[in-house]
Every structure is written in C-alpha cells, then in structure tokens.
Design an enzyme around this catalytic site. Structure first.
Site, PDB file in Angstrom:
ATOM      1  N   CYS A  95      67.534  28.236  62.233  1.00 41.52           N
ATOM      2  CA  CYS A  95      66.614  27.134  62.503  1.00 41.52           C
ATOM      3  C   CYS A  95      67.319  25.897  63.089  1.00 41.52           C
ATOM      4  O   CYS A  95      67.723  25.922  64.248  1.00 41.52           O
ATOM      5  CB  CYS A  95      65.857  26.831  61.212  1.00 41.52           C
ATOM      6  SG  CYS A  95      64.207  26.184  61.478  1.00 41.52           S
ATOM      7  N   HIS A 194      63.740  31.826  57.509  1.00 50.42           N
ATOM      8  CA  HIS A 194      64.217  31.456  56.185  1.00 50.42           C
ATOM      9  C   HIS A 194      63.854  32.638  55.286  1.00 50.42           C
ATOM     10  O   HIS A 194      63.453  33.678  55.748  1.00 50.42           O
ATOM     11  CB  HIS A 194      63.563  30.159  55.724  1.00 50.42           C
ATOM     12  CG  HIS A 194      63.860  29.019  56.656  1.00 50.42           C
ATOM     13  ND1 HIS A 194      65.074  28.361  56.669  1.00 50.42           N
ATOM     14  CD2 HIS A 194      63.123  28.446  57.629  1.00 50.42           C
ATOM     15  CE1 HIS A 194      65.056  27.433  57.600  1.00 50.42           C
ATOM     16  NE2 HIS A 194      63.886  27.452  58.201  1.00 50.42           N
TER      17      HIS A 194
END
Ligand code: GLN
Length: 234
Positions: A95, A194
């Site tokens: 990310c 995630h």
C-alpha cells in the site's frame, strides 16, 4: 537453524496500518519451517539502510500523514534501496510502501509526495473516495490466487518492466480500471493487500524467502524449501 537472513523492516514504527506487521510474523513462521532464522531490524527515520547489510526487506502501508514524513526521509535511502532492488534483493511493499517505491503519490488533500522512483509506477488521488473491501486476484504466471483486504485512496498505474502481482477477480486493485493489482519487478513484490498479505497468501512468503536464500547462498540447494506445502486458508 542452518541458514540466517537479515531482514530490514523499513519504517516499521510509522508504516504499519491494518496489522501489516503480521507479515513479519508470517515470514518468521515460514522461515522456521525452512530451517532459516531471521534477524529483523526496524530501519526508520535518520537511520542508515545499507544494501549489503540485508537479505530481505519489508515496507508496510501508512496513513497520508506518516507518508508525508517517510516520503522526505526515504530520499536519503534512495540510492541504497535502488541498489538493493537492482541487485535482486527481495522486498515486499504494501500500500503506502508500494506507492513510495514509485515516482510519486498524490495524497487525499492533493499534496504530491515524491517516491524514490526505484519502480516505474505513479499514484494519483481519487476524488473523495477510497477503495475499501475484500479483494481476490489471480497471478497469471504461477496460477496462484491471492486473497486480501484493500483500503486505499491512491490510484496506481504501473510502468515499464512492472508486471501486476495479479489480475483482479473481484475488488478494485491498483486503479479500478485496468484490472491489475500490485506489481512485480525483479524480486520486489508490491500489493495493496492488507490482511496481512502473507498470513493469507503463504506462497508469496515462500517466494520471498526462497529468493533471499538463493541470493545469499548461491551454492546451496533450496528445492526442499521451494516445495514447502502452503496450507490453504480458505
Ligand atoms: N495513504 C495511502 C492511501 O490512502 C495508503 C493507504 C495504506 O497504506 N493503507 O492510498
């Protein structure tokens, strides 16, 4: 343990959203099964990163505020990080970490944060929107399917020599329009996942560890480690 790998946890005290630190736990879990011990060191602000000191690196995700700070500091590590990547150093970037390895990231407030341009992607901002939810992708080269949870406002567009980590089966991915998710460049794996990504997708942990072992111990045979069965989590 017969083997030892030095792992740099880049900005582990700042870039650590959504349990990304669990990736270190997962690396340890799989490393043990591979007869490998890991020495993990957080490398943060104003600390040296020397390419030659590390066999593997992990760079987690972060909020825009933390990214503003890291975007400045990481410029001092740009040369050594690029050297690590270009010399086939295995690195996992999630990310915000993924975004800062590219040319730039535009935050939710429109501020343009420089990355290090070690990889050729760039990241634009969405207009008052985030991509949040479960995501499934398929890596066309290995046939592996990866599961995760994405939560990002950035829209990433891949550049030269980057292949996606996978093609989106369901969810949004890099930008919600070209069907790509994440990036692979040399031994660098990037993703918006995630979850954390390695606890749900042990195959990626295996690829990273085997690449690190082969690079550090070129005369050893790691076919047994490469054949380690990865339990299905679903
Ligand atoms: N702040 C970045 C974004 O919103 C990265 C988010 C993250 O790392 N989870 O796109």
């Amino acid at each position: 343990m017969s083997y030892e790998l030095n792992v740099a946890h880049l900005y582990g005290d700042l870039m650590n959203t959504y349990g990304d630190v669990g990736n270190i736990l997962a690396l340890n879990y799989y490393a043990k099964q591979m007869d490998v011990s890991l020495n993990v060191k957080v490398v943060s602000l104003e600390e040296d990163f020397k390419s030659a000191d590390y066999d593997l690196a992990f760079f987690g995700g972060g909020q825009d505020f933390e990214q503003t700070i890291v975007s400045q500091d990481i410029q001092t590590k740009k040369a050594e990080l690029t050297k690590f990547i270009e010399s086939d150093g295995p690195l996992l970037a999630i990310c915000g970490g993924f975004q800062l390895l590219g040319h730039y990231y535009i935050g939710a407030d429109g501020e343009k944060l420089p990355g290090i341009g070690a990889l050729d992607h760039y990241t634009l901002a969405q207009d008052h929107n985030r991509f949040i939810g479960n995501i499934v992708i398929k890596n066309q080269e290995t046939g592996e399917t990866y599961h995760g949870f994405e939560n990002h406002q950035g829209l990433t567009y891949l550049g030269k020599d980057e292949r996606p980590l996978g093609n989106v089966v369901s969810g949004k991915g890099n930008n919600g329009e070209d069907g790509t998710e994440g990036a692979i460049y040399k031994n660098v794996y990037c993703s918006y996942f995630h979850g954390p990504i390695l606890t749900r997708n042990g195959d990626i942990a295996k690829h990273l560890l085997v690449a690190a072992l082969q690079r550090k111990y070129p005369d050893a045979d790691f076919s047994q480690q490469a054949a380690l069965p990865i339990p299905a989590t679903f």
